[in-house]
Design an enzyme around this catalytic site. Structure first.
Site, short mmCIF file in Angstrom:
data_model
loop_
_atom_site.label_atom_id
_atom_site.label_comp_id
_atom_site.label_asym_id
_atom_site.label_seq_id
_atom_site.Cartn_x
_atom_site.Cartn_y
_atom_site.Cartn_z
N HIS A 39 25.59 -52.46 49.18
CA HIS A 39 26.48 -51.26 49.41
C HIS A 39 27.77 -51.44 48.59
CE1 HIS A 39 27.63 -47.75 50.82
NE2 HIS A 39 28.57 -48.10 52.05
N ASN A 94 34.51 -46.46 52.78
CA ASN A 94 32.96 -46.36 52.70
C ASN A 94 32.65 -44.93 52.24
OD1 ASN A 94 30.36 -46.54 53.28
ND2 ASN A 94 30.24 -47.10 55.33
N CYS A 137 25.76 -45.24 46.03
CA CYS A 137 27.15 -45.85 46.54
C CYS A 137 28.10 -45.96 45.45
CB CYS A 137 26.81 -46.80 47.52
SG CYS A 137 26.03 -48.18 47.27
#
EC number: 3.4.22.48
Length: 388
Positions: free
Chosen positions: A334, A355, A238
């Site tokens: 994250h 995201n 991520c």
């Protein structure tokens, strides 16, 4: 003739009253006949708390307009469809209320998600949070004139049709544990049909509203050249996706890719060790420095004004989040990217976020440090790295 005149008036009044609801429904929907095949979502109970419904109706247009401007869409008119719910495999609701945002063609463009606030939520003005994104809109548009159930588990979101066939319509990169792989199965027959009520999610519930005035007046600020070039799959990269997106935007290039970033920082890892590796804040700062930037660590969420100023100055911001539901597993931490910010018509300030799991952007209350994401989890925005 004079004696019959009152009767004619009465008959005309009766006739006009009898057709008024139909006429109003047609004018409210403003959808062509060919588009009136609705998507029906099975729910256990169609009831929605009044304050949830009021929140959606009051604020959806401003949120949607901010995303329209971020996407450089033209001015448009929207309304809400009937709200629906999503269920886990144990047939319990995931706790959220979903309001589809319809365009005048009868298609869903966005989903308004209203969630009960979680414990670590930093804002306190309401019992609920509101976020808008594309979420399941594209998938739902494929089920016109069908009755479906939406289910979710650790793999993503499924649409189950009347013939009990299930299709995974939105994957989430979160890894399920080995036990879950063995025990989870798609509910069939009795499981799904217990949801007795139906929400017509593509049926307008009120008149269409033009966002012409909102579009002209609403302040929106975007990191120039930010594009979604790749999305995160089944890996732990991520931070690599986040930094690649930010550097591609601020340098106006396409040369950065998540896998290459991770390989640069972890050159000796192979196989699953490489696939599921992540990055520390120190490594993220170091990579930015190697690319000619001077990233800085901020041990909190950036404020609306900080986002506004940094974005105007072409400086990208990485979000570091900690999962509220569980601190264990690959996605316990994250990273996400700040795309920009907007000030809504009611004065509320929002931050636009990407995201890496998603193909679109989402809105986030600038005073709320808990971010709901597309797999149903929540992340507490505990730190920021700015200056990419």
């Amino acid at each position: 003739m004079k004696r019959n005149f009152p009767k004619l008036i009465a008959l005309s009044l009766i006739f006009s009253l009898s057709i008024t609801p139909i006429a109003n429904a047609e004018s409210n929907s403003n959808i062509k006949a060919k588009d009136k095949r609705h998507v029906q979502v099975n729910v256990e109970d169609k009831s929605v708390p009044t304050d949830v419904r009021n929140l959606a109706q009051k604020d959806y247009l401003s949120y949607v307009t901010s995303l329209d401007k971020i996407y450089n869409k033209e001015k448009a008119s929207y309304t809400l469809g009937e709200p629906f719910k999503i269920y886990k495999f144990n047939k319990k609701s995931d706790g959220n209320y979903y309001f589809p945002v319809l365009n005048t063609e009868g298609n869903i463009d966005y989903i308004v998600t209203i969630s009960p606030k979680v414990t670590k939520d930093s804002s306190s003005s309401s019992k609920y949070t509101i976020n808008v994104s594309s979420f399941l809109s594209k998938a739902l548009n494929e089920y016109k004139d069908q009755q479906i159930t939406i289910l979710t588990n650790s793999k993503g979101y499924y649409v189950v049709t009347q013939n009990h066939k299930a299709k995974l319509v939105l994957k989430t990169p979160r890894l399920e544990d080995k036990k879950a792989k063995k025990t989870e199965s798609i509910p069939t027959g009795n499981n799904v049909t217990q949801l007795k009520q139906k929400a017509s999610v593509t049926m307008p519930t009120s008149q269409f509203k033009s966002n012409n005035y909102t579009y002209n007046e609403q302040y929106v600020n975007k990191l120039e050249n930010f594009k979604i070039r790749e999305t995160q799959g089944n890996n732990g990269w991520c931070a690599g996706y986040t930094m690649s997106a930010l550097l591609n935007a601020t340098y106006n290039t396409n040369k950065y890719h998540a896998e290459a970033v991770m390989r640069f920082l972890h050159p000796n890892l192979q196989g699953q060790q490489f696939q599921f590796t992540g990055l520390t804040p120190r490594e993220m700062i170091y990579f930015g420095q190697t690319q000619g930037r001077s990233p800085q660590l901020l041990n909190r969420m950036t404020t609306y004004n900080e986002v506004d100023n940094l974005t105007k100055n072409n400086k990208g911001i990485a979000i570091l989040g900690s999962r509220v539901e569980s601190r264990n597993g690959m996605h316990a931490g994250h990273a996400m990217a700040v795309v920009g910010n907007a000030k809504l018509n009611n004065g509320q300030e929002v931050i636009i976020i990407w995201n890496p799991w998603d193909n679109g952007f989402m809105t986030q209350d600038a005073k709320n440090n808990v971010i709901p994401v597309s797999n149903g989890d929540h992340y507490q925005w505990y730190s920021s790295i700015y200056g990419y």
